[in-house]
Scaffold this motif. Structure first.
Motif, short mmCIF file in Angstrom:
data_model
loop_
_atom_site.label_atom_id
_atom_site.label_comp_id
_atom_site.label_asym_id
_atom_site.label_seq_id
_atom_site.Cartn_x
_atom_site.Cartn_y
_atom_site.Cartn_z
N HIS A 1 2.49 1.43 -1.74
CA HIS A 1 2.56 0.94 -0.36
C HIS A 1 4.00 0.84 0.15
O HIS A 1 4.23 0.19 1.17
CB HIS A 1 1.86 -0.41 -0.26
CG HIS A 1 0.41 -0.33 -0.61
ND1 HIS A 1 -0.53 0.26 0.19
CD2 HIS A 1 -0.26 -0.74 -1.72
CE1 HIS A 1 -1.71 0.21 -0.38
NE2 HIS A 1 -1.57 -0.40 -1.54
N GLN B 1 -0.66 -8.65 2.85
CA GLN B 1 -1.63 -7.82 3.55
C GLN B 1 -0.97 -7.03 4.67
O GLN B 1 -1.37 -5.91 4.97
CB GLN B 1 -2.75 -8.71 4.12
CG GLN B 1 -3.99 -7.96 4.54
CD GLN B 1 -4.71 -7.33 3.35
OE1 GLN B 1 -4.60 -7.80 2.23
NE2 GLN B 1 -5.44 -6.28 3.62
N ALA B 2 0.08 -7.58 5.28
CA ALA B 2 0.78 -6.88 6.35
C ALA B 2 1.54 -5.66 5.82
O ALA B 2 1.77 -4.70 6.54
CB ALA B 2 1.74 -7.83 7.04
N SER B 3 1.92 -5.70 4.54
CA SER B 3 2.69 -4.60 3.94
C SER B 3 1.81 -3.50 3.36
O SER B 3 2.32 -2.43 3.03
CB SER B 3 3.60 -5.13 2.84
OG SER B 3 4.50 -6.07 3.37
N VAL B 4 0.52 -3.74 3.22
CA VAL B 4 -0.38 -2.75 2.62
C VAL B 4 -0.65 -1.64 3.63
O VAL B 4 -0.96 -1.91 4.79
CB VAL B 4 -1.70 -3.42 2.17
CG1 VAL B 4 -2.71 -2.39 1.71
CG2 VAL B 4 -1.43 -4.42 1.07
N LYS B 5 -0.55 -0.38 3.17
CA LYS B 5 -0.83 0.76 4.05
C LYS B 5 -2.33 0.85 4.31
O LYS B 5 -3.14 0.72 3.39
CB LYS B 5 -0.37 2.07 3.39
CG LYS B 5 1.12 2.24 3.34
CD LYS B 5 1.47 3.57 2.73
CE LYS B 5 2.97 3.74 2.61
NZ LYS B 5 3.33 4.99 1.94
N GLU B 6 -2.68 1.09 5.55
CA GLU B 6 -4.10 1.20 5.92
C GLU B 6 -4.71 2.49 5.39
O GLU B 6 -5.82 2.52 4.91
CB GLU B 6 -4.25 1.13 7.44
CG GLU B 6 -3.88 -0.19 8.03
CD GLU B 6 -4.76 -1.33 7.55
OE1 GLU B 6 -5.97 -1.10 7.35
OE2 GLU B 6 -4.24 -2.44 7.38
N ASN B 7 -3.97 3.60 5.51
CA ASN B 7 -4.48 4.91 5.09
C ASN B 7 -3.80 5.33 3.78
O ASN B 7 -3.14 6.36 3.73
CB ASN B 7 -4.29 5.96 6.18
CG ASN B 7 -2.85 6.03 6.66
OD1 ASN B 7 -2.01 5.23 6.27
ND2 ASN B 7 -2.55 7.00 7.49
N ALA B 8 -4.01 4.53 2.75
CA ALA B 8 -3.43 4.85 1.44
C ALA B 8 -4.10 6.12 0.91
O ALA B 8 -5.31 6.29 1.03
CB ALA B 8 -3.63 3.70 0.47
N LYS C 1 -1.39 -13.25 3.24
CA LYS C 1 -1.26 -12.73 4.60
C LYS C 1 -0.01 -11.86 4.73
O LYS C 1 -0.03 -10.81 5.36
CB LYS C 1 -1.21 -13.87 5.61
CG LYS C 1 -2.56 -14.52 5.83
CD LYS C 1 -2.47 -15.62 6.85
CE LYS C 1 -3.81 -16.30 7.01
NZ LYS C 1 -3.75 -17.41 7.96
N GLU D 1 -5.91 8.89 -1.38
CA GLU D 1 -6.95 8.79 -2.41
C GLU D 1 -6.69 9.84 -3.48
O GLU D 1 -6.91 11.02 -3.26
CB GLU D 1 -8.32 9.01 -1.77
CG GLU D 1 -9.49 8.78 -2.70
CD GLU D 1 -9.64 7.33 -3.13
OE1 GLU D 1 -10.07 7.11 -4.28
OE2 GLU D 1 -9.33 6.43 -2.33
#
Length: 115
Positions: free
Chosen positions: A76, A9-16, A6, A18
């Motif tokens: 990230h 998951q908070a540290s992962v960028k949503e719009n990584a 959890k 491509e």
């Protein structure tokens, strides 16, 4: 273990961004110099990607005054502001470490034309 996932998951960028191995990219990096902050560009070829989730990193290589320079960026990280794709590369390997031994035109990656 769920608590660690959890937090990660908070540290992962949503719009990584491509991008793939062999692509030439411009990485915008946040640089702190004392109290000031500025954005510095690092342009080069992506030669490796490793890891997954919040620990995913990618390695970018470029030639600077005839000397090969490689930097490893956490995908990230909040210091990596943006990754722009300059051109797509056509490769058949997942790691392009063989480019370290090549000089001149032999160190180039063929461009892939995608429609």
């Amino acid at each position: 273990m769920d608590a660690l996932k959890k937090i990660a998951q908070a540290s992962v960028k949503e719009n990584a961004p491509e991008f793939h191995i062999g692509d030439t990219v411009k990485v915008s990096v946040n640089i702190r110099e004392g109290e000031r902050e500025r954005i510095q560009m690092f342009e080069g070829t992506v030669i490796a990607r490793r890891g997954s989730g919040v620990a995913e990193t990618f390695t970018v290589r470029r030639l600077s005054y005839g000397v090969g320079v490689e930097r490893v960026f956490p995908l990230h990280s909040p210091n990596v502001v943006d990754v722009k794709i300059v051109r797509r590369g056509k490769v058949r390997r997942s790691k392009l470490y063989y480019l370290r031994d090549r000089v001149g035109k032999a160190a180039k990656v063929k461009e892939e034309i995608r429609k």
